[in-house]
Design an enzyme around this catalytic site. Structure first.
Site, PDB file in Angstrom:
ATOM      1  N   ALA A  93      -6.356  -4.994  -0.744  1.00  0.00           N
ATOM      2  CA  ALA A  93      -5.537  -5.426   0.389  1.00  0.00           C
ATOM      3  C   ALA A  93      -4.088  -5.107   0.065  1.00  0.00           C
ATOM      4  O   ALA A  93      -3.629  -5.365  -1.057  1.00  0.00           O
ATOM      5  CB  ALA A  93      -5.707  -6.920   0.658  1.00  0.00           C
ATOM      6  N   GLU A  94      -3.372  -4.561   1.016  1.00  0.00           N
ATOM      7  CA  GLU A  94      -2.054  -3.995   0.708  1.00  0.00           C
ATOM      8  C   GLU A  94      -1.002  -5.042   0.390  1.00  0.00           C
ATOM      9  O   GLU A  94       0.072  -4.717  -0.103  1.00  0.00           O
ATOM     10  CB  GLU A  94      -1.586  -3.049   1.823  1.00  0.00           C
ATOM     11  CG  GLU A  94      -1.472  -3.680   3.181  1.00  0.00           C
ATOM     12  CD  GLU A  94      -2.756  -3.550   3.980  1.00  0.00           C
ATOM     13  OE1 GLU A  94      -3.852  -3.725   3.390  1.00  0.00           O
ATOM     14  OE2 GLU A  94      -2.680  -3.308   5.183  1.00  0.00           O
ATOM     15  N   ASN A  95      -1.299  -6.320   0.636  1.00  0.00           N
ATOM     16  CA  ASN A  95      -0.346  -7.352   0.220  1.00  0.00           C
ATOM     17  C   ASN A  95      -0.491  -7.701  -1.258  1.00  0.00           C
ATOM     18  O   ASN A  95       0.249  -8.537  -1.763  1.00  0.00           O
ATOM     19  CB  ASN A  95      -0.471  -8.606   1.094  1.00  0.00           C
ATOM     20  CG  ASN A  95      -1.848  -9.197   1.077  1.00  0.00           C
ATOM     21  OD1 ASN A  95      -2.828  -8.485   0.942  1.00  0.00           O
ATOM     22  ND2 ASN A  95      -1.938 -10.503   1.201  1.00  0.00           N
TER      23      ASN A  95
END
Lengths: 215, 239, 239, 215
Positions: A48-50
């Site tokens: 997940a890009e966070n």
């Protein structure tokens, strides 16, 4: 078929693209439904890009405000996963370390150009990480319903909506069909759920060829 | 070692009209709640904001944005804060969209004292804006300018009194780079410890980048999953 | 999760003549000793090396450089390895000097998938070489190109079998960026543990960047302070 | 005066520039002697570009091969110090978070231009981190013996050796004198250890003015 059914059909078909050992990034919307359809023996790592690699499912209880997916919803971390900052997250993405990125789309054109970030005058979500995912993922799969609610096509000769990234989509999955994007343009690979070739021709603006097994 | 722990009142005195304010956080996760409230109570206006997104109307920097006292916002998306979209459409908030990973690198470039970088991402799209094109060899790239801020708002899990920082799970996100890119960097920490209490290997941001530290009371908003009926799918944070 | 632990023999089979090899380490500290020995024993030649420095003749990558099988070296200094200077003077080793902090950023730029960056550092000096000058607004900057490698040699304190890495004290230095910049990244780790044995917050390099892992037997050289009579001050690592 | 004495005199004088609360980076050579002359009540943080903030003295026993200063010699870590990668290290330096950088010099010119990385044909040490330190440090102090062994000056109208960085040095400390670098050129601030003004004039190529207290 109502919209909800269509979304489920698309997600179920998309799940077949995900194989053990892959690192996978899922966009919001239809892509977020894909894990529901994965076979239990499929061992993938969700990024997940966070800032998570090895994202696990929604916690049953006691959601942690500091542990969410990129959509802001609570998740968990699987054994062996880790956390990192946003720069490292997008380093993975740009360097092609994410094997498959499955993104929702508003339009895809015949050369794999993706539009999925804005409908001018209507919706201004913003681009988020979609441009990097489109640029970097070794395999980019676009999911969308085959047409707008009013029947207008979304698989276009040329995108009419502002572009997210050019020539990036490798595969398009709708509730009616699966297309591969090739150097020569779109190739229809599968017809889904009893859809006829004629039906697909009628609601697809972009030209396409047929995969040998459909001829 | 300098003890940098201070009060929210002192922080309020550092804020000013027209300042550029960088803030950590991703959909509100990792945005320092006490510092956002201090900003809201300060009456400071015409603020130039830089951060990953516009939060939600009641979460993260979104709580400030809805007040109409931000003049501009550089962010990767604002879809989770419909009020930000309304302000933009009404010409009351100038929004520059920047791809998420490019935005954090622009903040990092400023934070590490470099002068921007080149990328192909966004080339030929609306998000190219009027960014310079630079030709190197036979390829053309977009130039992405570095970003620094007058003030940086950072949320940390723990800080020692010198400002060495560790973060918590996905609340880390852009915070380490925001911390480096502030002329004045203010950290809200869940826990403040003495120097030596943090493992020197686990420190993510060395205290040298930190100007002030305040103790947090924890986040003071309801997350979207705590209020499931309030939002349609389209209002949730998007990428 | 993929188990990436392999043998030194397998590593040797991955090396090839003319390869670009990035290596972590600073004056030998943090350069993987077993991987250097594998390179030495491999008979591979014409290697293009990129690393902070040339080590010492008997320490770090210096042990390989003195054999004359490196074709070129990009480094910030070679003062601690007089043999490297002799090879350079004799035209047998092509050396490009790069300021230390710029070099690590070039490796990072390659490692994170960007296309280089701009800086004023080095402008107008011999180290400008033929680097392109880029004008942005009314200022002129040097363009620094990204660096990636066919192979990257990394030393870690601990790795889990998937390749999540933690480092040890000043042996960290350039290793995290070298790890990201390799097409094939090979890690020599003091300790190899099962997934889950590392605290997910303390992981510095996520395993996604790592291709292979081998167990270390520890460094196999004498440091300069263990052989005080051997070196004059001028032969020590300089900056 | 022999070279060793000169080095001690320079280091002792340089130590007076270091005040409590400062972050200090010391180059190799004469700068590495400065800590020996710091008063015990001076509480500074030493930064080393290989990745330490809060560097302590050489360990009495049990040197750790993975804990060294930028010259490769074993050191310790003080309470509250930390380790970091090389990129973070130079971020501190370029961003001006290092208050004082004390570097050895080969030549300094009248406008504060520093040469300290190469003597072509003789020594090829390489530039290391000197360019960044010269660029970023809020205050850059250059230490060197006043002349070459054969008496040739090192404080020059223009450097004859390859330049490390232009107009960066704020202060020059030799065994004979202390100069400030001002917008108008060099200003002699102090005469050391009984050196006469005439002596300094004779062995300094660059022109200089006198600080009021020397007039």
């Amino acid at each position: 078929m109502d919209m909800g059914d269509a979304r489920q059909i698309i997600a179920r078909r998309a799940a077949l693209e995900v194989k053990s050992g892959m690192v996978v990034n899922l966009g919001i919307g239809i892509p977020s439904l894909v894990p529901d359809f994965l076979a239990p023996e499929v061992d993938v790592l969700f990024q997940a890009e966070n800032g998570i690699l090895g994202m696990g499912p929604t916690p049953a209880v006691n959601a942690d405000g500091n542990l969410s997916n990129a959509a802001g919803y609570p998740v968990t971390l699987l054994t062996g996963g880790c956390y990192f900052d946003s720069a490292t997250s997008f380093a993975m993405i740009r360097r092609g370390r994410v094997d498959v990125s499955i993104l929702g789309a508003l339009q895809v054109s015949a050369d794999g150009t993706l539009a999925n970030w804005i409908v001018p005058g209507k919706r201004v979500p913003g681009v988020g990480g979609a441009m990097e995912l489109a640029f970097g993922a070794a395999n980019l799969i676009a999911l969308m319903t085959h047409t707008e609610k009013d029947g207008r096509p979304k698989i276009m000769r040329t995108c009419t909506l502002p572009v997210t990234a050019y020539r990036c989509v490798k595969k398009i999955i709708t509730e009616k069909a699966v297309f591969a994007v090739t150097a020569e343009g779109l190739r229809l690979e599968e017809l889904l759920e009893g859809t006829s070739l004629e039906e697909v021709r009628q609601c697809t603006e972009a030209p396409f060829t047929l995969s040998p097994q459909l001829m | 070692m300098t003890n940098k722990v201070t009060t929210y009142d002192h922080v309020a005195s550092l804020l000013f009209d027209g300042m550029t304010l960088l803030f950590g956080g991703f959909g509100g996760v990792g945005t320092p709640p006490g510092l956002v409230d201090t900003l809201i109570q300060s009456n400071v206006r015409d603020v130039h904001l830089v951060g990953n997104d516009a939060g939600f109307p009641w979460v993260g920097m979104g709580k400030f944005i809805v007040l109409g006292r931000a003049k501009s916002l550089v962010a990767s998306h604002i879809g989770s804060n419909p009020v930000a979209g309304e302000l933009m459409t009404a010409g009351k908030l100038q929004v520059e969209f920047c791809p998420q990973g490019i935005l954090v690198e622009r903040i990092r470039s400023g934070g590490v004292g470099l002068n921007g970088f080149l990328t192909e991402i966004g080339k030929g799209t609306h998000l190219q804006y009027d960014k310079p094109l630079v030709t190197i060899g036979d390829k053309q790239f977009l130039y992405e300018a570095p970003i620094t801020g007058d003030i940086a708002f950072v949320y940390a899990r723990k800080a020692d009194t010198f400002g060495n920082l560790v973060f918590d799970k996905t609340a880390r996100n852009t915070n380490p780079f925001v911390a480096m890119a502030g002329k004045v960097t203010i950290v809200e920490a869940d826990e403040i410890v003495e120097p030596g209490a943090l493992d020197p290997e686990e420190v993510v941001v060395p205290g040298i980048f930190v100007t002030h530290i305040v103790p947090s009371s924890g986040y003071n908003w309801k997350w979207i999953w705590e209020m499931p009926d309030k939002l349609s799918r389209d209002e949730r944070p998007s990428k």
